[in-house]
Write a protein that holds these residues in place. Sequence first.
Motif, PDB file in Angstrom:
ATOM      1  N   LYS A 396      20.621  73.317 -42.277  1.00 57.54           N
ATOM      2  CA  LYS A 396      20.157  74.023 -43.480  1.00 57.54           C
ATOM      3  C   LYS A 396      20.042  73.109 -44.692  1.00 57.54           C
ATOM      4  N   LYS A 397      20.241  71.801 -44.459  1.00 56.37           N
ATOM      5  CA  LYS A 397      20.021  70.846 -45.545  1.00 56.37           C
ATOM      6  C   LYS A 397      18.540  70.521 -45.692  1.00 56.37           C
ATOM      7  N   PHE A 398      17.794  70.799 -44.648  1.00 50.36           N
ATOM      8  CA  PHE A 398      16.368  70.520 -44.648  1.00 50.36           C
ATOM      9  C   PHE A 398      15.619  71.737 -44.111  1.00 50.36           C
ATOM     10  N   THR A 399      14.374  71.843 -44.527  1.00 48.40           N
ATOM     11  CA  THR A 399      13.480  72.864 -43.986  1.00 48.40           C
ATOM     12  C   THR A 399      12.233  72.163 -43.463  1.00 48.40           C
ATOM     13  N   MET A 400      11.348  72.918 -42.853  1.00 45.63           N
ATOM     14  CA  MET A 400      10.137  72.311 -42.321  1.00 45.63           C
ATOM     15  C   MET A 400       9.206  71.821 -43.428  1.00 45.63           C
ATOM     16  N   THR A 401       9.434  72.292 -44.641  1.00 41.99           N
ATOM     17  CA  THR A 401       8.562  71.867 -45.748  1.00 41.99           C
ATOM     18  C   THR A 401       9.280  70.982 -46.757  1.00 41.99           C
ATOM     19  N   THR A 402      10.509  70.593 -46.463  1.00 41.07           N
ATOM     20  CA  THR A 402      11.222  69.708 -47.384  1.00 41.07           C
ATOM     21  C   THR A 402      10.420  68.425 -47.596  1.00 41.07           C
ATOM     22  N   PRO A 403      10.170  68.029 -48.840  1.00 46.72           N
ATOM     23  CA  PRO A 403       9.439  66.777 -49.081  1.00 46.72           C
ATOM     24  C   PRO A 403      10.327  65.566 -48.796  1.00 46.72           C
ATOM     25  N   ILE A 404       9.783  64.616 -48.059  1.00 50.75           N
ATOM     26  CA  ILE A 404      10.506  63.396 -47.712  1.00 50.75           C
ATOM     27  C   ILE A 404       9.696  62.209 -48.218  1.00 50.75           C
ATOM     28  N   ARG A 405      10.356  61.330 -48.917  1.00 47.89           N
ATOM     29  CA  ARG A 405       9.691  60.159 -49.477  1.00 47.89           C
ATOM     30  C   ARG A 405       9.568  59.066 -48.406  1.00 47.89           C
ATOM     31  N   ASP A 406       8.350  58.726 -48.067  1.00 43.93           N
ATOM     32  CA  ASP A 406       8.117  57.641 -47.111  1.00 43.93           C
ATOM     33  C   ASP A 406       8.007  56.337 -47.887  1.00 43.93           C
ATOM     34  N   SER A 407       9.139  55.743 -48.137  1.00 41.02           N
ATOM     35  CA  SER A 407       9.187  54.495 -48.896  1.00 41.02           C
ATOM     36  C   SER A 407      10.230  53.582 -48.276  1.00 41.02           C
ATOM     37  N   ARG A 408      10.004  52.300 -48.380  1.00 41.05           N
ATOM     38  CA  ARG A 408      10.874  51.337 -47.721  1.00 41.05           C
ATOM     39  C   ARG A 408      12.284  51.376 -48.302  1.00 41.05           C
ATOM     40  N   TYR A 558      12.619  78.159 -32.842  1.00 38.18           N
ATOM     41  CA  TYR A 558      11.274  78.647 -33.182  1.00 38.18           C
ATOM     42  C   TYR A 558      10.635  77.777 -34.264  1.00 38.18           C
ATOM     43  N   ILE A 559      11.404  77.388 -35.249  1.00 39.55           N
ATOM     44  CA  ILE A 559      10.871  76.517 -36.298  1.00 39.55           C
ATOM     45  C   ILE A 559      10.401  75.196 -35.696  1.00 39.55           C
ATOM     46  N   MET A 560      11.195  74.653 -34.783  1.00 39.58           N
ATOM     47  CA  MET A 560      10.794  73.409 -34.130  1.00 39.58           C
ATOM     48  C   MET A 560       9.553  73.615 -33.267  1.00 39.58           C
ATOM     49  N   GLN A 561       9.459  74.752 -32.621  1.00 38.80           N
ATOM     50  CA  GLN A 561       8.258  75.056 -31.835  1.00 38.80           C
ATOM     51  C   GLN A 561       7.009  75.049 -32.719  1.00 38.80           C
ATOM     52  N   ALA A 660      14.106  87.593 -34.776  1.00 37.50           N
ATOM     53  CA  ALA A 660      14.553  88.287 -35.986  1.00 37.50           C
ATOM     54  C   ALA A 660      15.414  87.357 -36.829  1.00 37.50           C
ATOM     55  N   GLY A 661      15.365  87.592 -38.162  1.00 39.57           N
ATOM     56  CA  GLY A 661      16.228  86.834 -39.050  1.00 39.57           C
ATOM     57  C   GLY A 661      15.572  85.632 -39.684  1.00 39.57           C
ATOM     58  N   LEU A 662      14.310  85.404 -39.409  1.00 38.80           N
ATOM     59  CA  LEU A 662      13.586  84.315 -40.051  1.00 38.80           C
ATOM     60  C   LEU A 662      12.823  84.834 -41.257  1.00 38.80           C
ATOM     61  N   ILE A 663      12.654  83.955 -42.229  1.00 40.69           N
ATOM     62  CA  ILE A 663      11.860  84.291 -43.411  1.00 40.69           C
ATOM     63  C   ILE A 663      10.529  83.562 -43.310  1.00 40.69           C
ATOM     64  N   THR A 664       9.449  84.328 -43.421  1.00 40.06           N
ATOM     65  CA  THR A 664       8.110  83.745 -43.395  1.00 40.06           C
ATOM     66  C   THR A 664       7.579  83.711 -44.821  1.00 40.06           C
ATOM     67  N   ALA A 665       7.099  82.568 -45.232  1.00 37.30           N
ATOM     68  CA  ALA A 665       6.613  82.437 -46.613  1.00 37.30           C
ATOM     69  C   ALA A 665       5.493  81.416 -46.660  1.00 37.30           C
ATOM     70  N   LYS A 666       4.670  81.543 -47.709  1.00 33.95           N
ATOM     71  CA  LYS A 666       3.627  80.559 -47.976  1.00 33.95           C
ATOM     72  C   LYS A 666       4.226  79.448 -48.830  1.00 33.95           C
ATOM     73  N   CYS A 667       3.999  78.233 -48.408  1.00 31.85           N
ATOM     74  CA  CYS A 667       4.499  77.100 -49.175  1.00 31.85           C
ATOM     75  C   CYS A 667       3.422  76.040 -49.207  1.00 31.85           C
ATOM     76  N   HIS A 668       2.960  75.710 -50.402  1.00 35.40           N
ATOM     77  CA  HIS A 668       1.888  74.734 -50.574  1.00 35.40           C
ATOM     78  C   HIS A 668       0.663  75.109 -49.748  1.00 35.40           C
ATOM     79  N   GLN A 670       0.474  76.799 -46.995  1.00 32.77           N
ATOM     80  CA  GLN A 670       0.634  76.962 -45.557  1.00 32.77           C
ATOM     81  C   GLN A 670       1.750  77.959 -45.259  1.00 32.77           C
ATOM     82  N   THR A 671       1.603  78.663 -44.122  1.00 26.77           N
ATOM     83  CA  THR A 671       2.664  79.552 -43.672  1.00 26.77           C
ATOM     84  C   THR A 671       3.797  78.718 -43.090  1.00 26.77           C
ATOM     85  N   ALA A 672       5.004  79.047 -43.487  1.00 26.11           N
ATOM     86  CA  ALA A 672       6.169  78.309 -43.002  1.00 26.11           C
ATOM     87  C   ALA A 672       7.276  79.299 -42.684  1.00 26.11           C
ATOM     88  N   TRP A 673       8.242  78.832 -41.876  1.00 27.77           N
ATOM     89  CA  TRP A 673       9.333  79.677 -41.423  1.00 27.77           C
ATOM     90  C   TRP A 673      10.649  79.027 -41.838  1.00 27.77           C
TER      91      TRP A 673
END
Length: 680
Positions: A396-408, A558-561, A660-668, A670-673
């Motif tokens: 729960k520290k990360f979600t499928m839409t968490t922004p990650i900085r791709d930097s060295r 399911y999120i990973m799927q 059951a128990g997932l939250i579906t929302a629009k983020c940027h 796109q649909t995300a879970w």
Amino acid sequence: MRRRASASQVLEPGFKVSRPASWLLRVFALVAIAVPSLLVTSPGYVAFADKLPDPDAVTSATPEDTLIYAADNTTLLADLHPPGYQAYFEPLSQMGSLLPAAVISIEDRNFYSEPGIDPQGIVRASIVDLRTHSNAEGASTITQQLVKLRLVGNDATLDRKMREALLAFQIERKYTKDQILEWYLNSVFFANTAWGTAAASKIYFHTTTSKLDLAQASMLAGIIRGPTIYNPLVNWTSAKQRQKTVLDAMIRDGKITAADAAKAFVEDLSPPAHMFMPSNQAVAPSFVRYVTSILINQFGAEATYSGGMRVVTTLNPRLQDLAQRDVSQNIAKLRYRNVTQGALVSLDPTTGAIIAMVGSANPNAYGGQYNLAVWPPRNPGSSMKIYTYTAAIASKKFTMTTPIRDSRFTYREPGSTESYTPRNYDGKTHGTCQLQACMGNSLNIPAVKVELGVGVASVVQMARAMGAPPYQQHGVDAYGNPLFTTNDPLNSYGASLTLGGYGETPLQMAIGASVLATQGLLRQPYAINMVKSTSTGQVIYSHPADPGKRVLDARVAYIMQMIMSNDNNRAMIFGHNSLLTLPGRKVAVKTGTSDSFADAWTVGFTPHIVTAVWGGNADWRMKMTKNSDSYYIAAPMWHRFMQDALGALHLPNEWYSQPAGLITAKCHGQTAWYLPGTHC
């Protein structure tokens, strides 16, 4: 019928020289055996009989081959037996009439009327031996031969002959003639590794005993008296002469006509077109070795090779053919990239059954003798990110839409003097991207950042929980073989874990992906559905249904799927509609390539099939050409097999229902879970 010009039409007896007094010994044996046997109350007989083997032991099961079948219980995968010994029990009722009739005529014409020994035969043989100074005539009945085969052995002593005859009397009084004949025909040696009628019919003529014709039956019956002298694959002329003797005996006994015999004698049985050598080729050899090791662990080596087991495995023969073809053909096309081997494992996640296993793309290339699907562990590259991102979502520290900085960046373990600087495959950085895109495009720098964010130990624990414990190597053994463990302390793993720094096998990677395919249930893979004993007819093992052990929240799975099946998530690196998609189907997939181009992987699944593919060289020190990443090596094999397999299984395009128990929302846009409390 075809004639064989070299076959003699007249049998000229070839006699073996014997000791001059053999007839006297036979007459003496007859008196010594028959008189005490009739006077069973005599003290001498009772004392001698007490030392005899138990006559009931004649009914004991004899060593018999173990047969391994595919899941259809029809396709024979392998015949396991000791060197030089093949045997399969068959009832007398299933042997047909020709071979039993031929054997009785040539071995013991009075079998159904004599009391276990043939006094007339002994006298007749003694007279012939006296006249010819030879051992031309045999005097042992079928019952005596059975006793010799199963109870007393073949020592050339008068004592053994007496025991043989006494036991024959006892067995004849207790068992029927048909029982005795059945045991004998299943025990007698036909040369060329064939013990018993079923093995002889299969080895010599690739048929069953009941389907033998007269020519074949008479040829086999003739071998019994002298498996070396009358072996048709070694001494054709002697075998043909002996065949004629058998046919003449059958004419004498009124079992066939002279015309039948003449027709049978001229029938072409010559090898290799009409008679065959012993052979034992395994279908799916790597899978067979895998199953054999399981059988040995469970039942022991002796039972595995001589216990007469009938083993029904989980292998789908159609899918196995497709898998071997797809792996072998693709690796052959990639030879210019210095890649020689490949391996594949496919599971049914709903049961855990191994439905296809390819241990080698090329049996003639280095490593072709090994089952590379199960050993040794190899660098899984970025396919290891499956466990990193699963652990991240579960934390729960990360979600499928968490922004990650791709930097060295450079990382140094606490207390270590060595630093670690991850690099992306293309050597570039790509700004900030959502976690799902970082995974889909297989960016290394964000993956390490996510791994460090949840803790390397959490990723190790997740991989272990999902059935894919990472291997650590600890030197080599006395033979130079690497030593691996999977139970090392969690703090002994470094940040390179997520990029494949620790070994996995194709089987383990398939197991790990299957947990996602089952929405969080771990089912241990299995290869054997059922084992049956032919001697008792009883099922001695049946794989129990596995409801699965929950090791992962279904919502996380399911999120990973959804992350792994979204083609947009990998479009930046792989483009749209790449080999990581299947036309008209939704599928989850992840690739992996080791930094040194020694290993290339693709792992993916649908609700009913999970497949992990590896490509490279058996010797990890031999690298593929530069830039030979998984998309060129493993993805083509995975893509073609999955498409072929889903079609062969007639599976529709299918996907998962949202738990059951997932939250579906629009983020940027796109649909995300999201797990509760983590949504955008």
